[in-house]
Design a protein around this motif. Structure first.
Motif, mmCIF file in Angstrom:
data_model
loop_
_atom_site.group_PDB
_atom_site.id
_atom_site.type_symbol
_atom_site.label_atom_id
_atom_site.label_comp_id
_atom_site.label_asym_id
_atom_site.label_seq_id
_atom_site.Cartn_x
_atom_site.Cartn_y
_atom_site.Cartn_z
ATOM 1 N N GLY A 158 -6.225 -14.116 -5.825
ATOM 2 C CA GLY A 158 -7.599 -13.668 -5.968
ATOM 3 C C GLY A 158 -8.480 -14.210 -4.874
ATOM 4 N N LEU A 159 -9.758 -13.904 -4.981
ATOM 5 C CA LEU A 159 -10.691 -14.277 -3.927
ATOM 6 C C LEU A 159 -10.947 -15.779 -3.857
ATOM 7 C CD1 LEU A 159 -11.126 -11.186 -4.107
ATOM 8 C CD2 LEU A 159 -13.547 -11.586 -3.668
ATOM 9 N N CYS A 160 -10.855 -16.466 -4.993
ATOM 10 C CA CYS A 160 -11.233 -17.883 -4.999
ATOM 11 C C CYS A 160 -10.041 -18.819 -4.815
ATOM 12 C CB CYS A 160 -11.949 -18.228 -6.305
ATOM 13 S SG CYS A 160 -10.853 -18.272 -7.726
ATOM 14 N N CYS A 161 -8.877 -18.264 -4.480
ATOM 15 C CA CYS A 161 -7.678 -19.111 -4.455
ATOM 16 C C CYS A 161 -7.692 -20.134 -3.326
ATOM 17 C CB CYS A 161 -6.412 -18.256 -4.389
ATOM 18 S SG CYS A 161 -6.427 -16.987 -3.125
ATOM 19 N N VAL A 162 -8.510 -19.932 -2.288
ATOM 20 C CA VAL A 162 -8.566 -20.915 -1.206
ATOM 21 C C VAL A 162 -8.986 -22.287 -1.730
ATOM 22 C CG1 VAL A 162 -10.938 -20.240 -0.617
ATOM 23 C CG2 VAL A 162 -9.531 -21.397 1.074
ATOM 24 N N LYS A 163 -9.809 -22.317 -2.755
ATOM 25 C CA LYS A 163 -10.234 -23.590 -3.341
ATOM 26 C C LYS A 163 -9.518 -23.899 -4.643
ATOM 27 C CE LYS A 163 -14.295 -26.196 -4.899
ATOM 28 N NZ LYS A 163 -15.782 -26.257 -4.972
ATOM 29 N N TYR A 164 -9.319 -22.881 -5.463
ATOM 30 C CA TYR A 164 -8.878 -23.138 -6.832
ATOM 31 C C TYR A 164 -7.412 -22.802 -7.095
ATOM 32 C CZ TYR A 164 -13.778 -23.923 -7.879
ATOM 33 O OH TYR A 164 -15.057 -24.431 -7.907
ATOM 34 N N GLY A 165 -6.738 -22.175 -6.142
ATOM 35 C CA GLY A 165 -5.322 -21.902 -6.341
ATOM 36 C C GLY A 165 -5.070 -20.589 -7.063
ATOM 37 N N VAL A 166 -3.786 -20.325 -7.315
ATOM 38 C CA VAL A 166 -3.343 -19.041 -7.852
ATOM 39 C C VAL A 166 -2.875 -19.195 -9.300
ATOM 40 C CG1 VAL A 166 -2.715 -18.171 -5.573
ATOM 41 C CG2 VAL A 166 -1.021 -19.432 -6.912
ATOM 42 N N THR A 167 -2.459 -18.076 -9.885
ATOM 43 C CA THR A 167 -2.118 -18.039 -11.310
ATOM 44 C C THR A 167 -1.099 -19.104 -11.704
ATOM 45 O OG1 THR A 167 -2.622 -15.678 -11.469
ATOM 46 C CG2 THR A 167 -1.140 -16.585 -13.124
ATOM 47 N N ALA A 168 -0.070 -19.293 -10.877
ATOM 48 C CA ALA A 168 0.994 -20.233 -11.228
ATOM 49 C C ALA A 168 0.467 -21.634 -11.508
ATOM 50 C CB ALA A 168 2.034 -20.284 -10.108
ATOM 51 N N GLU A 169 -0.628 -22.007 -10.889
ATOM 52 C CA GLU A 169 -1.167 -23.345 -11.046
ATOM 53 C C GLU A 169 -1.951 -23.513 -12.348
ATOM 54 O OE1 GLU A 169 -2.907 -24.754 -7.184
ATOM 55 O OE2 GLU A 169 -2.096 -22.829 -6.521
ATOM 56 N N TYR A 170 -2.137 -22.414 -13.090
ATOM 57 C CA TYR A 170 -2.923 -22.462 -14.319
ATOM 58 C C TYR A 170 -2.104 -22.140 -15.564
ATOM 59 C CZ TYR A 170 -6.889 -23.040 -11.310
ATOM 60 O OH TYR A 170 -7.756 -23.549 -10.380
#
Length: 468
Positions: free
Chosen positions: A163-175
């Motif tokens: 997604g758009l915010c993954c540069v700071k918050y990461g992707v689905t796998a990390e959640y």
């Protein structure tokens, strides 16, 4: 109406399958009308074959999913799990004579826990709906694909979406902390945890994330949440070349900045967005870079990034005055893929991810490929993590243009690998990139992938023909 669908003429094999399914499903959950089932045959990818489903089922409970899988195993019928079918690789396309297992009616948010900062959800929950629900508790679920208003959490897990915010918050796998999964034979397995930490045994949760429904059917997920950040402010920077914009990206990341969003749109994409949405973006620019911060003092962060953009050759840098203007810029970026589709009516959307340091080479290479094949190819990118979306625009009714579109798509993937990247950053392999998965991971890697598949799905009935 529902009963007439179920009682429609069918061959003996299909009739037996439907009768068996009805033994554990309500009539309204079993669809056999060909006009209806045909609408479930494809996701949004081009050039991906799809078969004709024998039946579509829409369960509401875990037990109903288990019944479907037990029936499929006993009758040796393939099963294709589906979410909202917003995928772009053919990963949700029907196999001939399959059961399409649509999980969109399993759409409950079962729990939101502000102390443990988790949400427990069913797979059919829409991404945006979850974000709004946890927002009422002062929390956030960061992964936000461009299709977040329609895509489901189950589909996000299946493709390990970003997604758009993954540069700071990461992707689905990390959640994804834990999963309940119905296996091919109908058994229910739980993986992972509800706790912040946990290393008990192999990480089977991560194995299922990105498996595209080929190992089991996710029926429940435990998701990590974050405190809701402050509202972000956005800066737009115009550049006379894509290379200059990519230089700015490198300067921003090397400078230690942590933007909540760092997105790039090339000239073709900017024009398409303006044509579709009358957004008023500057069409004189060769590349438009959007940077956002959701820090306590975003104005100071944007000022620092503005200086870096100017040092990289930005022709104009314009910070948004307020949240409303920021949201308008983000809306323009989210509109990119839809706008590019409107250029010629059909698109092939790549999602090659390269090291950030090679982002400029990637964009220059795509421009060369567009010229070589005489095609319109727009590029929007999650520039902060090197995930590019070269989008080939073509007329699907023109056989020669369609051939050139497919050839250009393959050449773009080859370029990504040459630059040390990967064929897919967030869309998955599905049908579209099967050949390229083998090229990327090699024969030993493919052998291990198939071995894992055989353990979980020895009969090969779960989403057959996908990945490899």
């Amino acid at each position: 109406m529902i009963m007439s669908r179920i009682e429609a003429p069918r061959d003996e094999a299909t009739g037996n399958l439907v009768d068996r399914l009805l033994g554990g499903l309500p009539p309204e959950a079993v669809l056999t009308d060909p006009d209806v089932t045909a609408s479930y045959a494809n996701d949004m990818a081009s050039f991906c074959a799809a078969g004709v489903p024998a039946v579509v089922v829409l369960p509401r409970t875990v037990e109903q999913v288990q019944h479907v899988m037990r029936t499929a195993t006993e009758l040796r019928v393939p099963v294709v799990p589906q979410g909202a079918r917003t995928g772009l690789s053919g990963g949700a396309n029907a196999s001939e004579g399959c059961i399409v297992l649509s999980l969109t009616r399993m759409d409950r948010i079962l729990e939101v826990d502000p102390v443990d900062r988790i949400a427990v959800v069913e797979p059919g929950v829409v991404n945006a709906a979850l974000s709004r629900a946890v927002g009422e508790h002062g929390l956030a679920y960061p992964p936000d694909p461009s299709s977040w208003e329609t895509c489901t959490i189950g589909g996000n897990i299946g493709t390990a979406s970003g997604g758009l915010c993954c540069v700071k918050y990461g992707v689905t796998a990390e959640y994804v902390l834990g999963l309940d999964v119905v296996l091919a034979d109908g058994r229910l397995m739980s993986t992972g945890r509800r706790t912040a930490k946990g290393v008990a045994g192999y990480d089977l949760t991560r194995l299922f994330v990105g498996s595209e429904g080929s190992l089991g059917v996710v029926v429940r997920a435990v998701l990590a949440l974050k405190p809701q950040p402050p509202r972000q402010l956005v800066l737009a920077a115009e550049f006379a070349s894509a290379a200059a914009a990519c230089d700015a990206v490198c300067r921003i990341m090397a400078g230690g900045h942590v933007p909540s969003l760092l997105e790039l749109m090339d000239r073709t994409t900017v024009k398409a967005v303006n044509d579709l949405g009358n957004m008023g973006l500057p069409e004189t620019t060769e590349a438009l870079l959007l940077a956002a911060f959701d820090t306590p003092d975003p104005t100071a962060d944007l000022a620092a990034v503005a200086r870096l953009c100017e040092a990289a050759g930005a022709t104009q840098v314009v910070p948004a005055d307020d949240e409303a203007e920021s949201e308008l810029l983000l809306q323009a970026r989210r509109m990119s893929l839809t706008a590019l589709e409107a250029v010629k009516g059909t698109t092939m959307i790549d999602d090659v991810c390269v090291p950030r340091s090679r982002l400029g080479d990637m964009l220059d290479g795509v421009e060369h490929i567009a010229g070589k094949y005489d095609l319109t190819i727009g590029v929007c990118a999650h520039a902060g993590d090197g995930n590019t979306h070269p989008t080939v625009c073509f007329d699907a009714t023109d056989p020669d243009e369609s051939r050139r579109a497919r050839d250009s798509f393959d050449e773009i993937m080859a370029l990504g690998l040459e630059l040390g990247g990967t064929i897919t950053g967030e869309h998955g392999v599905g049908i579209l990139k099967k050949e390229w998965l083998a090229r990327e991971i090699g024969p030993v890697g493919m052998e291990m992938q198939r071995a894992v598949k055989a353990v979980f799905d020895p009969l090969g009935i779960l989403n057959p023909g996908k990945l490899f």
